[in-house]
Every structure is written in C-alpha cells, then in structure tokens.
Design a protein around this motif. Structure first.
Motif, PDB file in Angstrom:
ATOM      1  N   VAL A  32       0.847  -1.196   0.000  1.00  0.00           N
ATOM      2  CA  VAL A  32       0.000   0.000   0.000  1.00  0.00           C
ATOM      3  C   VAL A  32       0.881   1.244   0.000  1.00  0.00           C
ATOM      4  O   VAL A  32       1.826   1.343   0.800  1.00  0.00           O
ATOM      5  N   ARG A  33       0.585   2.178  -0.888  1.00  0.00           N
ATOM      6  CA  ARG A  33       1.217   3.498  -0.833  1.00  0.00           C
ATOM      7  C   ARG A  33       0.390   4.345   0.127  1.00  0.00           C
ATOM      8  O   ARG A  33      -0.820   4.529  -0.073  1.00  0.00           O
ATOM      9  N   VAL A  34       1.014   4.847   1.158  1.00  0.00           N
ATOM     10  CA  VAL A  34       0.309   5.502   2.255  1.00  0.00           C
ATOM     11  C   VAL A  34      -0.106   6.923   1.872  1.00  0.00           C
ATOM     12  O   VAL A  34       0.709   7.716   1.377  1.00  0.00           O
ATOM     13  N   THR A  35      -1.374   7.221   2.117  1.00  0.00           N
ATOM     14  CA  THR A  35      -1.888   8.580   1.959  1.00  0.00           C
ATOM     15  C   THR A  35      -1.806   9.347   3.269  1.00  0.00           C
ATOM     16  O   THR A  35      -1.373  10.502   3.297  1.00  0.00           O
ATOM     17  N   ALA A  36      -2.208   8.704   4.370  1.00  0.00           N
ATOM     18  CA  ALA A  36      -2.227   9.368   5.678  1.00  0.00           C
ATOM     19  C   ALA A  36      -2.215   8.330   6.781  1.00  0.00           C
ATOM     20  O   ALA A  36      -2.680   7.195   6.596  1.00  0.00           O
ATOM     21  N   VAL A  37      -1.698   8.738   7.928  1.00  0.00           N
ATOM     22  CA  VAL A  37      -1.580   7.884   9.112  1.00  0.00           C
ATOM     23  C   VAL A  37      -2.084   8.676  10.312  1.00  0.00           C
ATOM     24  O   VAL A  37      -1.773   9.864  10.453  1.00  0.00           O
ATOM     25  N   SER A  38      -2.848   8.046  11.192  1.00  0.00           N
ATOM     26  CA  SER A  38      -3.278   8.738  12.408  1.00  0.00           C
ATOM     27  C   SER A  38      -2.311   8.449  13.543  1.00  0.00           C
ATOM     28  O   SER A  38      -1.581   7.464  13.529  1.00  0.00           O
ATOM     29  N   VAL A  39      -2.295   9.348  14.526  1.00  0.00           N
ATOM     30  CA  VAL A  39      -1.453   9.199  15.713  1.00  0.00           C
ATOM     31  C   VAL A  39      -2.368   8.978  16.909  1.00  0.00           C
ATOM     32  O   VAL A  39      -3.287   9.773  17.155  1.00  0.00           O
ATOM     33  N   ASN A  40      -2.125   7.895  17.654  1.00  0.00           N
ATOM     34  CA  ASN A  40      -2.965   7.532  18.791  1.00  0.00           C
ATOM     35  C   ASN A  40      -2.127   7.441  20.054  1.00  0.00           C
ATOM     36  O   ASN A  40      -0.902   7.272  20.008  1.00  0.00           O
ATOM     37  N   HIS A  41      -2.799   7.515  21.200  1.00  0.00           N
ATOM     38  CA  HIS A  41      -2.095   7.358  22.470  1.00  0.00           C
ATOM     39  C   HIS A  41      -1.335   6.038  22.521  1.00  0.00           C
ATOM     40  O   HIS A  41      -0.231   5.972  23.063  1.00  0.00           O
ATOM     41  N   VAL A  42      -1.912   4.984  21.956  1.00  0.00           N
ATOM     42  CA  VAL A  42      -1.243   3.688  22.002  1.00  0.00           C
ATOM     43  C   VAL A  42       0.091   3.731  21.269  1.00  0.00           C
ATOM     44  O   VAL A  42       1.022   2.996  21.609  1.00  0.00           O
ATOM     45  N   ASP A  43       0.225   4.600  20.270  1.00  0.00           N
ATOM     46  CA  ASP A  43       1.510   4.735  19.587  1.00  0.00           C
ATOM     47  C   ASP A  43       2.585   5.248  20.539  1.00  0.00           C
ATOM     48  O   ASP A  43       3.751   4.856  20.430  1.00  0.00           O
ATOM     49  N   THR A  44       2.181   6.125  21.471  1.00  0.00           N
ATOM     50  CA  THR A  44       3.154   6.618  22.450  1.00  0.00           C
ATOM     51  C   THR A  44       3.548   5.514  23.427  1.00  0.00           C
ATOM     52  O   THR A  44       4.682   5.486  23.903  1.00  0.00           O
ATOM     53  N   PHE A  45       2.596   4.605  23.723  1.00  0.00           N
ATOM     54  CA  PHE A  45       2.908   3.493  24.635  1.00  0.00           C
ATOM     55  C   PHE A  45       3.917   2.530  23.991  1.00  0.00           C
ATOM     56  O   PHE A  45       4.812   2.017  24.662  1.00  0.00           O
ATOM     57  N   GLY A  62       3.388   3.811  14.470  1.00  0.00           N
ATOM     58  CA  GLY A  62       2.034   3.948  13.940  1.00  0.00           C
ATOM     59  C   GLY A  62       1.366   2.650  13.567  1.00  0.00           C
ATOM     60  O   GLY A  62       2.021   1.663  13.224  1.00  0.00           O
ATOM     61  N   ARG A  63       0.014   2.677  13.628  1.00  0.00           N
ATOM     62  CA  ARG A  63      -0.749   1.468  13.320  1.00  0.00           C
ATOM     63  C   ARG A  63      -1.890   1.695  12.338  1.00  0.00           C
ATOM     64  O   ARG A  63      -2.323   0.759  11.680  1.00  0.00           O
ATOM     65  N   ASP A  64      -2.421   2.908  12.216  1.00  0.00           N
ATOM     66  CA  ASP A  64      -3.604   3.155  11.379  1.00  0.00           C
ATOM     67  C   ASP A  64      -3.201   3.922  10.123  1.00  0.00           C
ATOM     68  O   ASP A  64      -2.573   4.979  10.224  1.00  0.00           O
ATOM     69  N   LEU A  65      -3.616   3.434   8.954  1.00  0.00           N
ATOM     70  CA  LEU A  65      -3.288   4.130   7.711  1.00  0.00           C
ATOM     71  C   LEU A  65      -4.425   4.014   6.712  1.00  0.00           C
ATOM     72  O   LEU A  65      -5.263   3.109   6.787  1.00  0.00           O
ATOM     73  N   VAL A  66      -4.435   4.946   5.774  1.00  0.00           N
ATOM     74  CA  VAL A  66      -5.281   4.866   4.597  1.00  0.00           C
ATOM     75  C   VAL A  66      -4.376   5.103   3.401  1.00  0.00           C
ATOM     76  O   VAL A  66      -3.416   5.874   3.472  1.00  0.00           O
ATOM     77  N   GLY A  67      -4.639   4.388   2.316  1.00  0.00           N
ATOM     78  CA  GLY A  67      -3.777   4.528   1.150  1.00  0.00           C
ATOM     79  C   GLY A  67      -4.359   3.801  -0.046  1.00  0.00           C
ATOM     80  O   GLY A  67      -5.541   3.452  -0.069  1.00  0.00           O
ATOM     81  N   ARG A  68      -3.486   3.563  -1.058  1.00  0.00           N
ATOM     82  CA  ARG A  68      -3.918   2.862  -2.267  1.00  0.00           C
ATOM     83  C   ARG A  68      -3.004   1.671  -2.552  1.00  0.00           C
ATOM     84  O   ARG A  68      -1.793   1.744  -2.338  1.00  0.00           O
ATOM     85  N   VAL A  69      -3.598   0.619  -3.037  1.00  0.00           N
ATOM     86  CA  VAL A  69      -2.855  -0.588  -3.371  1.00  0.00           C
ATOM     87  C   VAL A  69      -1.963  -0.321  -4.590  1.00  0.00           C
ATOM     88  O   VAL A  69      -2.432   0.210  -5.602  1.00  0.00           O
ATOM     89  N   LEU A 120     -11.532   9.360   7.697  1.00  0.00           N
ATOM     90  CA  LEU A 120     -11.625   7.916   7.940  1.00  0.00           C
ATOM     91  C   LEU A 120     -10.493   7.451   8.843  1.00  0.00           C
ATOM     92  O   LEU A 120     -10.732   6.782   9.855  1.00  0.00           O
ATOM     93  N   VAL A 121      -9.251   7.783   8.483  1.00  0.00           N
ATOM     94  CA  VAL A 121      -8.132   7.279   9.273  1.00  0.00           C
ATOM     95  C   VAL A 121      -8.103   7.894  10.662  1.00  0.00           C
ATOM     96  O   VAL A 121      -7.641   7.268  11.620  1.00  0.00           O
ATOM     97  N   ALA A 122      -8.625   9.095  10.795  1.00  0.00           N
ATOM     98  CA  ALA A 122      -8.719   9.711  12.125  1.00  0.00           C
ATOM     99  C   ALA A 122      -9.700   8.971  13.010  1.00  0.00           C
ATOM    100  O   ALA A 122      -9.556   8.953  14.237  1.00  0.00           O
ATOM    101  N   ALA A 123     -10.693   8.322  12.403  1.00  0.00           N
ATOM    102  CA  ALA A 123     -11.782   7.715  13.163  1.00  0.00           C
ATOM    103  C   ALA A 123     -11.560   6.260  13.521  1.00  0.00           C
ATOM    104  O   ALA A 123     -12.143   5.768  14.497  1.00  0.00           O
ATOM    105  N   VAL A 124     -10.741   5.521  12.754  1.00  0.00           N
ATOM    106  CA  VAL A 124     -10.797   4.069  12.848  1.00  0.00           C
ATOM    107  C   VAL A 124     -10.348   3.516  14.203  1.00  0.00           C
ATOM    108  O   VAL A 124     -10.876   2.481  14.650  1.00  0.00           O
ATOM    109  N   HIS A 125      -9.400   4.165  14.868  1.00  0.00           N
ATOM    110  CA  HIS A 125      -8.940   3.623  16.150  1.00  0.00           C
ATOM    111  C   HIS A 125     -10.056   3.694  17.205  1.00  0.00           C
ATOM    112  O   HIS A 125     -10.402   2.681  17.823  1.00  0.00           O
ATOM    113  N   SER A 126     -10.618   4.873  17.394  1.00  0.00           N
ATOM    114  CA  SER A 126     -11.667   5.023  18.407  1.00  0.00           C
ATOM    115  C   SER A 126     -12.947   4.317  17.987  1.00  0.00           C
ATOM    116  O   SER A 126     -13.648   3.724  18.821  1.00  0.00           O
TER     117      SER A 126
END
Length: 322
Positions: A32-45, A62-69, A120-126
């Motif tokens: 996947v070519r990454v378009t955007a990644v969200s930052v979550n508290h768990v990433d700091t852990f 990081g763990r959450d991303l949106v992109g294109r195949v 979308l990527v901002a929302a998926v973790h919560s």
C-alpha cells in the motif's frame, strides 16, 4: 523510502524520519502506498516501551493508515483500490508511518467510495474500539440501557452513535457545553460529570445494563452501584493511581461483571467484524465527526508530545508523507 522510526525506547525525541528499504509483497500481504496515518495514544505506549510487544525492524511508528494498493496478488485487492488498516506496528508487524507498507491481507479493508480519507483514518482507532466493546465484549442488545462516561471524547462519541443505532437507550456524562453534541449523536439524557452526576442519576431512577468508563475518573464502586442485576462495567482506561475499591459481597450477589478491553489484544476476526460495522457507518456519513489536525511525518515527535501532555484537545492528529 521515508518512514518515521525509533531506534530505542524513550520519549518523543526518539522519533525521526529515516530512509529505509521499501517493503516487497510476500505471501498474504498487499503493498500500500500511504496517503495518511493517524497518531494515537497507544503509539506513544509502543514508542516508550510501556506496551510490551514484538516489533519489526526497523521500528516504524504507527498502526492506522489509509492509502492505495500498488502491488497485490490477492483477488480481493486490486492495484488502485483505496484501503485502510488499523493494526500495524505491533506483534512483529511493520509500522504504518512510512511511504509504503506491506499489510497482511486479513488486516486490510476497502475504504468506502466518497469517504474522506483523512476523516476515515482519524476515526478508525476510536471507532473500532467502540464497535468491539459494544458488540463483542458487552454484546449489547436493543432495549438495554447504557451509560457512557466521558462521552464527548473520541471513543465516547463513537459509542453513542453505534449504541443508538443498535436500539440501545444511551445516557451520557460530559461537560455541560457538550450536551447538545451528545444529544445530536443519540444520547437520550445528559448529565454533567462535574456536578455529582451519580446522585442525579439515582434521583432520576436510572439503572443500567452496561456502564462504559472512557475516562478512568469515576469510582468503580459508583459504577457498580448504578448497574441492574447482572449488569457489567467495561473499562478502557484506568485511574492515574491505578487503584479502585468496591464492595465484593454486593458485587457477586448481584452477578455483576467487570470487563477490561485493549484494542491491541483484539483478534483478527474482531477487527474484521468491526471494519464491516465501520464501513457501513462511514458510507452513511457517520462516525466521521473528529476534528482533524493535518501534520506531516516530520511532525510525529511533537504530535506524540502533545498527546502525552494532554494538549490534543480531542483533536486527531493525521500525518501525511513529507
């Protein structure tokens, strides 16, 4: 390719942008070519070492991303498909904050047409946390009563929407300024968490099948007292002093339960079921109400610092490749 990495555990200053080898697809993965990644508290852990988990080398955050195949041998994913995932960067998997990521096919989901990728990527973790807690952990049913504490937060807002859509009677606590928002999302009664809400709930004769504390600030004994026979409390965080006390006799005699949930321990099946729920909601324009702060990969250290300092103000930080 460029990626945000950390060579050792420690503070946000351990993060830096580095040139790393671009991954290649292997069996059961999609590039996947990454378009955007969200930052979550768990990433700091993970970065600090507080959450113990095997990491891939190099350690990409990081763990959450949106992109294109861009490369796939999988029938379900074609080159050009827009996709997302929310479970990279732990248990030995490559992290998400890179220009290209090889994602296991069983952890990759199609992004619905017409849905903004950053929202979308901002929302998926919560949102995935909310979906799994409601449907897998608590197994809520229409007609039940649910109290959500800290309902104006990122997870709380998702819980309101999903529970209301499932036919659950939702009651919330928040600051008074957030009452209108909670009601718009589906709360049927709002209480000020700063104004002795537990006494008000008792006076209004509320009891609940489920209580979800998103804040870690409410005494466990208080929440247990608000439950009906056989009710349950679910914790997705803990108090700062890491301590709760409660009356054990009343607890077990009323057959009450206490659940704990951490999305990092969610199974592949749980994540996949949550993805179906989320994509249906996203397609309907739901769960996409986060305030997005758009940043870049090079801004990852300060985003981690803002989260650790509590200066996010319910914003969701989303990183784009530099």
């Amino acid at each position: 390719m460029k990626a945000v990495v950390f060579d050792d555990f420690g503070g946000p200053d351990k993060l830096h942008v580095a040139e790393v080898k671009r991954p290649t697809t292997i069996a059961e993965t999609v590039l996947v070519r990454v378009t955007a990644v969200s930052v979550n508290h768990v990433d700091t852990f993970v970065r600090s070492g507080a959450f113990k988990t095997p990491l891939a080398t190099p350690h990409i955050a990081g763990r959450d991303l949106v992109g294109r195949v861009v490369a796939s041998s999988q029938a379900d994913f074609k080159v050009g498909d827009r996709v997302w995932t929310n479970s990279m960067g732990y248990e030995g998997r490559m992290g998400a904050t890179a220009e290209y990521v090889a994602v296991p096919v069983d952890r990759l989901y199609h992004a619905p047409d017409g849905v903004d990728g950053l929202q979308l990527v901002a929302a998926v973790h919560s949102a995935a946390t909310a979906a799994i807690v409601l449907y897998d952990v608590m197994q809520v049913q229409a007609g039940q009563r649910l109290l959500i504490e800290g309902a104006a937060g990122n997870v709380g807002r998702k819980l309101i929407q999903l529970a209301a859509a499932a036919g659950v009677t939702v009651v919330t606590t928040s600051a008074a300024r957030d009452f209108d928002q909670c009601q718009r999302l589906g709360s049927q009664a709002c209480y000020d968490y700063q104004a002795g809400f537990e006494d008000q709930l008792v006076r209004d004769e509320w009891t609940f099948d489920h209580v979800i504390d998103t804040s870690g600030r409410v005494a466990l004994a208080t929440n247990l007292d608000l439950l009906r026979l056989g009710g349950e409390v679910t914790l997705i965080t803990a108090p700062k002093d890491d301590q709760f006390t409660f009356g054990v006799r009343a607890f077990y005699m009323a057959q009450k339960r206490i659940n704990g949930f951490v999305i990092s321990h969610a199974t592949v099946d749980q994540l996949a079921r949550a993805a179906e729920v989320l994509n249906q909601a996203f397609s309907a324009g739901q769960l996409l109400d986060d305030q997005v702060s758009q940043q870049h990969f090079s801004d990852a250290p300060r985003c981690h610092q803002w989260l650790e300092d509590g200066q996010d103000g319910h914003q969701r930080f989303v990183l784009l490749p530099d």
